[in-house]
Scaffold this active site. Structure first.
Site, PDB file in Angstrom:
ATOM      1  N   ASN A   1      -2.696  -3.728   4.407  1.00  0.00           N
ATOM      2  CA  ASN A   1      -2.569  -2.302   4.678  1.00  0.00           C
ATOM      3  C   ASN A   1      -2.309  -2.113   6.167  1.00  0.00           C
ATOM      4  O   ASN A   1      -3.020  -2.683   6.995  1.00  0.00           O
ATOM      5  CB  ASN A   1      -3.860  -1.568   4.283  1.00  0.00           C
ATOM      6  CG  ASN A   1      -3.874  -0.137   4.773  1.00  0.00           C
ATOM      7  OD1 ASN A   1      -4.473   0.162   5.805  1.00  0.00           O
ATOM      8  ND2 ASN A   1      -3.232   0.746   4.041  1.00  0.00           N
ATOM      9  N   TYR A   2      -1.275  -1.343   6.510  1.00  0.00           N
ATOM     10  CA  TYR A   2      -1.003  -0.992   7.907  1.00  0.00           C
ATOM     11  C   TYR A   2      -0.689   0.487   7.971  1.00  0.00           C
ATOM     12  O   TYR A   2       0.108   0.993   7.175  1.00  0.00           O
ATOM     13  CB  TYR A   2       0.133  -1.851   8.476  1.00  0.00           C
ATOM     14  CG  TYR A   2      -0.300  -3.297   8.593  1.00  0.00           C
ATOM     15  CD1 TYR A   2      -1.142  -3.710   9.627  1.00  0.00           C
ATOM     16  CD2 TYR A   2       0.043  -4.229   7.607  1.00  0.00           C
ATOM     17  CE1 TYR A   2      -1.606  -5.012   9.708  1.00  0.00           C
ATOM     18  CE2 TYR A   2      -0.410  -5.535   7.681  1.00  0.00           C
ATOM     19  CZ  TYR A   2      -1.238  -5.924   8.740  1.00  0.00           C
ATOM     20  OH  TYR A   2      -1.709  -7.213   8.811  1.00  0.00           O
ATOM     21  N   ARG A   3      -1.328   1.194   8.901  1.00  0.00           N
ATOM     22  CA  ARG A   3      -1.311   2.644   8.890  1.00  0.00           C
ATOM     23  C   ARG A   3      -1.343   3.242  10.301  1.00  0.00           C
ATOM     24  O   ARG A   3      -1.774   2.587  11.268  1.00  0.00           O
ATOM     25  CB  ARG A   3      -2.509   3.162   8.099  1.00  0.00           C
ATOM     26  CG  ARG A   3      -3.834   2.681   8.682  1.00  0.00           C
ATOM     27  CD  ARG A   3      -4.991   2.845   7.707  1.00  0.00           C
ATOM     28  NE  ARG A   3      -6.242   2.345   8.281  1.00  0.00           N
ATOM     29  CZ  ARG A   3      -6.630   1.077   8.211  1.00  0.00           C
ATOM     30  NH1 ARG A   3      -5.871   0.189   7.594  1.00  0.00           N
ATOM     31  NH2 ARG A   3      -7.758   0.694   8.756  1.00  0.00           N
TER      32      ARG A   3
ATOM     33  N   SER B   1       0.441   0.026   1.794  1.00  0.00           N
ATOM     34  CA  SER B   1      -0.746  -0.595   1.228  1.00  0.00           C
ATOM     35  C   SER B   1      -0.373  -1.408   0.009  1.00  0.00           C
ATOM     36  O   SER B   1       0.502  -1.010  -0.758  1.00  0.00           O
ATOM     37  CB  SER B   1      -1.725   0.479   0.786  1.00  0.00           C
ATOM     38  OG  SER B   1      -2.853   0.521   1.586  1.00  0.00           O
TER      39      SER B   1
ATOM     40  N   SER C   1      -5.694  14.297  -3.437  1.00  0.00           N
ATOM     41  CA  SER C   1      -5.594  12.846  -3.550  1.00  0.00           C
ATOM     42  C   SER C   1      -4.965  12.445  -4.876  1.00  0.00           C
ATOM     43  O   SER C   1      -5.206  13.062  -5.915  1.00  0.00           O
ATOM     44  CB  SER C   1      -6.979  12.204  -3.445  1.00  0.00           C
ATOM     45  OG  SER C   1      -7.499  12.355  -2.152  1.00  0.00           O
ATOM     46  N   ARG C   2      -4.184  11.391  -4.833  1.00  0.00           N
ATOM     47  CA  ARG C   2      -3.491  10.908  -6.029  1.00  0.00           C
ATOM     48  C   ARG C   2      -4.277   9.727  -6.594  1.00  0.00           C
ATOM     49  O   ARG C   2      -4.234   8.614  -6.078  1.00  0.00           O
ATOM     50  CB  ARG C   2      -2.064  10.486  -5.664  1.00  0.00           C
ATOM     51  CG  ARG C   2      -1.190  10.215  -6.868  1.00  0.00           C
ATOM     52  CD  ARG C   2       0.273  10.151  -6.437  1.00  0.00           C
ATOM     53  NE  ARG C   2       1.160  10.122  -7.589  1.00  0.00           N
ATOM     54  CZ  ARG C   2       1.642   9.000  -8.113  1.00  0.00           C
ATOM     55  NH1 ARG C   2       1.321   7.841  -7.608  1.00  0.00           N
ATOM     56  NH2 ARG C   2       2.441   9.059  -9.151  1.00  0.00           N
TER      57      ARG C   2
ATOM     58  N   HIS D   1      -4.368  -8.677  -0.266  1.00  0.00           N
ATOM     59  CA  HIS D   1      -4.393  -7.248   0.061  1.00  0.00           C
ATOM     60  C   HIS D   1      -3.891  -7.084   1.483  1.00  0.00           C
ATOM     61  O   HIS D   1      -4.222  -7.869   2.372  1.00  0.00           O
ATOM     62  CB  HIS D   1      -5.818  -6.694  -0.032  1.00  0.00           C
ATOM     63  CG  HIS D   1      -6.021  -5.432   0.767  1.00  0.00           C
ATOM     64  ND1 HIS D   1      -6.725  -5.424   1.962  1.00  0.00           N
ATOM     65  CD2 HIS D   1      -5.588  -4.171   0.584  1.00  0.00           C
ATOM     66  CE1 HIS D   1      -6.731  -4.197   2.451  1.00  0.00           C
ATOM     67  NE2 HIS D   1      -6.041  -3.417   1.636  1.00  0.00           N
TER      68      HIS D   1
END
Length: 426
Positions: A232-234, A216, A384-385, A230
């Protein structure tokens, strides 16, 4: 979707000198640190990292669960072929070489990646690590005024990640490229979110094991004539109570300019279209519209930017074909954006143009905090961070009461496009 490393809290491990990452990092000129700060001053140099291969960190980013309806993509089949023994040995050497170019050792560890090197989970982890490295190297080469802080973290619930952040450079005010590979059990709230979008999930004793991983990034330049990007690949995988596994891919790349430059918009969209067209010419128009619809600030009646591509819940026609498509999209990030940065990074600008950039960043913050499903999912996930979740926010932004740009101004021009998306490639 601004799914920025929905990782975890937990310990951060310092990256100290050791091969192969130390040698590779010193050649690349990127800095490494275990803390919040990077190397002070000069150059885009990198402190070498320590080979702390954390074997056994299986993964999946808690905020990498995509939301939306399942979509079908017709793509050309590319099924993998099992290697011979000789080829397997060569694969191991190649795997080590590829890992040596990463910003830090892979989250799952080289031994674990080797043991399941043909599995899509391992190949996806290699892809997101390579994407992080390629983007960071390209940005550092352009900026040459600040170093990337390389912050490795672990999640007590399972897995971890690598956050790479550059701040206050010559070109970029804030550029973050994050990888997360985490696993564990989804919270009940997260399970309900998935069910609300049509997924049938069978929990056991209220628990649902998952693994997820992704890369991300959000990049905020200093110059108002250089757009924000921006991407993001998931990949997400769930094991239900009866042992059945569900999996899907998601992601996208989108551009948010402060001022409209049609030549840049065409270049950006054309590059993404070419990546999609390698698999099916129907994908780009479908995912371009999805992007325009998703990044919509309802209370403002405008899009966050000029779009790009966005997709979610991609689970067909096969895991291999979906992976190949995601790989093509990831490889398009640098060529679709870096030429635009180089073109405008030294453009002159006025205080009024800088003010407009700050106001547009305010809109960016509004979308990410109010509407972005990835941010909500990350904040709802145990462990969660927060620093990684909110990395998408700019260092500076502005909210000015009742600001309205003059008619027929360049500020009004970009607003028109944000309210009425255009077809940039036909």
């Amino acid at each position: 979707m601004s799914l920025l490393l929905r990782g975890a809290g937990g310990a951060r491990g310092a990256l100290r000198p050791c091969c192969p990452w130390g040698r590779a990092a010193s050649r690349r000129g990127l800095s490494s640190s275990s803390g919040a700060g990077g190397l002070p001053g000069g150059g885009a140099g990198v402190r070498p990292g320590r080979r702390s291969l954390l074997a056994g960190l299986a993964g999946a980013a808690a905020a990498l669960a995509g939301l939306g309806l399942a979509r079908r993509a017709e793509m050309v089949s590319r099924e993998p072929v099992a290697p011979s023994l000789g080829e397997a040995a060569e694969d191991e050497d190649e795997l080590s070489r590829r890992c040596g170019d990463f910003m830090a050792p892979p989250v799952s560890g080289l031994r674990e990646l080797r043991s399941r090197r043909q599995d899509v989970r391992s190949r996806m982890e290699m892809l997101i690590m390579e994407t992080q490295s390629q983007v960071c190297r390209a940005l550092a080469q352009v900026d040459r005024g600040a170093a990337f802080t390389v912050d490795r973290w672990e999640r007590k619930e399972g897995g971890g990640g690598i956050s790479c952040v550059l701040q206050d450079g010559n070109v970029f005010e804030k550029a973050g490229v994050n990888v997360s590979v985490v696993s564990g059990h989804l919270s009940e709230e997260a399970v309900q979110q998935m069910r609300s979008r049509g997924k049938t999930l069978k929990t056991k004793n209220g628990k649902l094991p998952f693994c997820a991983m992704g890369v991300s990034s959000v990049i905020h330049p200093k110059n108002p004539h250089v757009p924000t990007i921006h991407f993001n690949y998931r990949y997400f995988e769930i094991e239900e109570a009866d042992g059945t596994k569900q999996w899907w891919f998601g992601g996208g790349t989108d551009l948010t300019p402060t001022y409209l430059n049609e030549e840049d918009a065409v270049h950006f969209h054309k590059t993404l279209k070419e990546a999609c067209d390698q698999h099916n010419p129907e994908l780009y128009p479908k995912y371009k519209k999805w992007c325009d619809d998703y990044f919509y600030i309802k209370h403002r009646g405008e899009r966050r930017g000029i779009g790009g591509i966005f997709f979610d819940d991609l689970d067909s026609p096969s895991k291999e074909e979906a992976f190949q498509f995601v790989q093509s999209c990831a490889k398009a990030i640098v060529p679709c954006y870096v030429p635009i940065v180089k073109k405008h990074s030294r453009d002159s600008f006025t205080p009024e143009e800088k003010l407009w950039q700050q106001l547009r960043r305010g809109r960016y913050v509004e979308f990410n905090l109010v509407y972005d499903r990835g941010t909500k999912f990350g904040l709802a996930t145990p462990g969660s961070r927060i620093e990684s979740i909110l990395m998408s926010l700019p260092l500076t932004a502005r909210w000015q009461y009742m600001h309205t740009p003059p008619e027929k101004s360049r500020e009004a021009e970009i607003l028109e496009v944000l309210r009425n998306p255009k077809d940039w490639v036909h």
